[in-house]
Design an enzyme around this catalytic site. Structure first.
Site, short mmCIF file in Angstrom:
data_model
loop_
_atom_site.label_atom_id
_atom_site.label_comp_id
_atom_site.label_asym_id
_atom_site.label_seq_id
_atom_site.Cartn_x
_atom_site.Cartn_y
_atom_site.Cartn_z
N SER A 1 -87.77 97.30 61.45
CA SER A 1 -86.16 97.00 61.75
C SER A 1 -85.71 96.59 60.21
O SER A 1 -84.61 97.10 59.93
CB SER A 1 -85.96 95.72 62.45
OG SER A 1 -86.22 95.98 63.88
N GLN B 1 -78.98 95.93 67.46
CA GLN B 1 -78.43 97.24 66.91
C GLN B 1 -76.77 97.29 66.97
O GLN B 1 -76.26 97.77 66.10
CB GLN B 1 -79.06 98.52 67.75
CG GLN B 1 -80.47 98.24 67.70
CD GLN B 1 -81.11 99.20 68.44
OE1 GLN B 1 -80.56 99.99 69.31
NE2 GLN B 1 -82.57 99.66 68.34
N ASP C 1 -89.41 93.70 72.23
CA ASP C 1 -90.13 94.79 71.97
C ASP C 1 -91.54 94.49 72.38
O ASP C 1 -92.29 95.51 72.26
CB ASP C 1 -90.11 95.15 70.47
CG ASP C 1 -88.65 95.74 70.17
OD1 ASP C 1 -88.19 96.31 71.14
OD2 ASP C 1 -88.47 95.91 68.96
C1 S3P Z 1 -83.79 96.66 66.92
C2 S3P Z 1 -83.08 95.89 68.07
C3 S3P Z 1 -83.51 95.79 69.17
C4 S3P Z 1 -85.13 96.18 69.23
C5 S3P Z 1 -85.36 97.55 68.38
C6 S3P Z 1 -85.01 97.17 66.88
C7 S3P Z 1 -83.24 96.45 65.57
O1 S3P Z 1 -83.06 96.58 69.89
O2 S3P Z 1 -85.43 96.64 70.70
O3 S3P Z 1 -86.77 97.90 68.73
O4 S3P Z 1 -83.70 97.07 64.70
O5 S3P Z 1 -81.99 95.98 65.35
P1 S3P Z 1 -81.48 96.16 70.72
O6 S3P Z 1 -80.68 95.57 69.67
O7 S3P Z 1 -80.67 97.37 71.19
O8 S3P Z 1 -81.78 95.23 71.50
#
Ligand code: S3P
Length: 424
Positions: free
Chosen positions: A14, A160, A306
């Site tokens: 991330s 995200q 995750d």
């Molecule tokens: C992430 C946010 C999470 C996570 C993904 C990485 C990120 O998703 O599951 O593996 O880097 O912002 P969501 O924001 O859709 O929950």
């Protein structure tokens, strides 16, 4: 065979995406060390290279020559985000505010995953985006536009979504704010702080004033707790194991796995706490311990999101019942992780009940060796490899190329810990 030894945590996926994106938009050059070498992040780097940003990719560092907020140029082909939800959704935010046309797509999994959650708020900001099913599915075609700041209240706790809107906010006139129902991972905000981009937080709301240039700064990426989680569970489950993972990110928006495993009875210690590029980091020491079942409700979902595939393996090996609820988001990850984990653990003899918003797992039955499927999902593949360490008989996990999206060399690191010398 026990797992023993010390390994350095792989760079956080991330944070690496965000480090590449923000360094590309900064004025000046930056070096990103301990970056995640997974294909997901390399796709994000390639996207910016295609938009005219020089990025040198070495084994131990990325060197990004930032082009400034308004320095990207139109990519002359479709931008492929591979398997990465973070890549495509964050890039959608950045590209919405450009003065050029772009098309974002990815692999079959990405083209099934919901994009309306970012397309909706970006359109409210003035973005012009077309996609299959009215913009719900990629490919997304983005005609750059002038954006205006909005106050967006997100129905889901998603980093995200939050990050996509905030990145678009960098190009928007006025203030952009995002309010979420629960705090999702806050790496974007922390990296804004690290780079001196003014951002204000008020409870569950983050706000940012747009159209302000910022200077590049080196970023040492914290280790990925989500990658470390596979070793934490493996070492907990295999008797007589003793493993230390150094430099792991312990941002409280990510540490659900530590809380849950500790509640299950795991022996995990946090040593040498420190701060790295605005992120809390520690060394994690884990010794094997008998685990018991646990109840995980909606309040703990965002900070554990995750880690459910590997937690399901821990639950199947624990004594008693584990109930996971409020986790419907698991259905729209790289695979439908509720269905995938139920199928794969049942194949190995575990008692698993699938629910619309989670799973019920009654642990304690010995796992059997089996031929397992990854469902094209890196975390499912790695989880089943860990399950293979404690199963009776041989395990074969098929279709494991997906592991390289986040953790190239995972199998070598895992088997390295199994050798008597324990070199990680
Ligand atoms: C992430 C946010 C999470 C996570 C993904 C990485 C990120 O998703 O599951 O593996 O880097 O912002 P969501 O924001 O859709 O929950």
């Amino acid at each position: 065979m026990p797992l023993r030894g010390t390994l350095t945590a792989l760079g956080d996926k991330s944070i690496t995406h965000r480090a590449i994106i923000l360094s590309a938009l900064a004025d000046g050059e930056a070096t990103i060390t301990n970056y995640c070498p997974g294909e997901d992040c390399l796709h994000t780097a390639a996207a910016f290279q295609a938009m005219g940003v020089p990025i040198e990719i070495a084994l131990d560092r990325l060197r990004v020559a930032g082009k400034g907020l308004w320095g990207l140029r139109e990519p002359d082909s479709i931008v492929d985000c591979g398997n990465s939800g973070t890549g495509i959704r964050l890039l959608a935010g950045v590209l919405s505010g450009q003065d050029f046309f772009s098309v974002l797509t990815g692999d079959a999994s990405i083209r099934r995953r919901p994009m309306g959650r970012v397309v909706g708020p970006l359109r409210e900001m003035g973005a012009v985006i077309a996609g299959r099913r009215g913009g719900e599915l990629a490919p997304l075609a983005i005609a750059g536009a002038r954006l205006r700041g909005i106050a967006y209240s997100s129905p889901i706790a998603s980093a995200q979504v939050k990050s996509s809107v905030l990145l678009a906010g960098l190009f928007a006139e006025g203030t952009t704010s995002v309010t979420e129902p629960a705090l999702s991972r806050n790496h974007t905000e922390r990296l804004f702080d690290h780079l001196g981009i003014p951002v204000t937080r008020n409870g569950l709301t983050v706000s940012l004033a747009g159209q302000r240039a910022f200077a590049a700064k080196d970023i040492a990426v914290a280790g990925d707790l989500s990658a470390a989680a596979f070793f934490l569970v493996a070492a907990s489950l295999v008797p007589e194991s003793d493993v230390t993972i150094t430099g792991v990110g312990v941002n409280p928006t990510r540490t659900g796995i530590l809380e849950v495993l500790q509640e299950m009875g795991a022996h995990i210690e946090l040593l040498n706490p420190r701060v790295q590029a605005g992120e809390p980091v520690a060394d994690l020491s884990v010794r094997s311990a008998p685990l018991r079942g646990v109840t995980i409700g909606s309040e703990r979902i965002p900070k554990t999101i995750d880690e459910f595939p590997i937690l399901c393996v821990a639950a199947a090996c624990a004594q008693g019942e584990t109930i996971i609820s409020g986790a419907e988001e698991l259905r729209v990850k790289e695979s439908d992780r509720i269905a995938a984990m139920a199928t794969e653990l049942r194949r190995r003899g575990a008692a698993v009940e699938k629910r619309p918003d989670g799973l019920r797992i009654v642990g304690g039955r010995p796992l059997q060796g089996a031929v397992c499927q990854s469902h094209g999902d890196h975390r499912v593949a790695m989880s089943m490899m860990v399950a293979g360490l404690v199963a009776r008989g041989e395990t074969r996990v098929e279709d494991i190329a997906c592991v390289a999206t986040s953790f190239p060399g995972f199998d070598k690191k895992l088997s390295g810990l199994l050798t008597p010398s324990g070199q990680g």
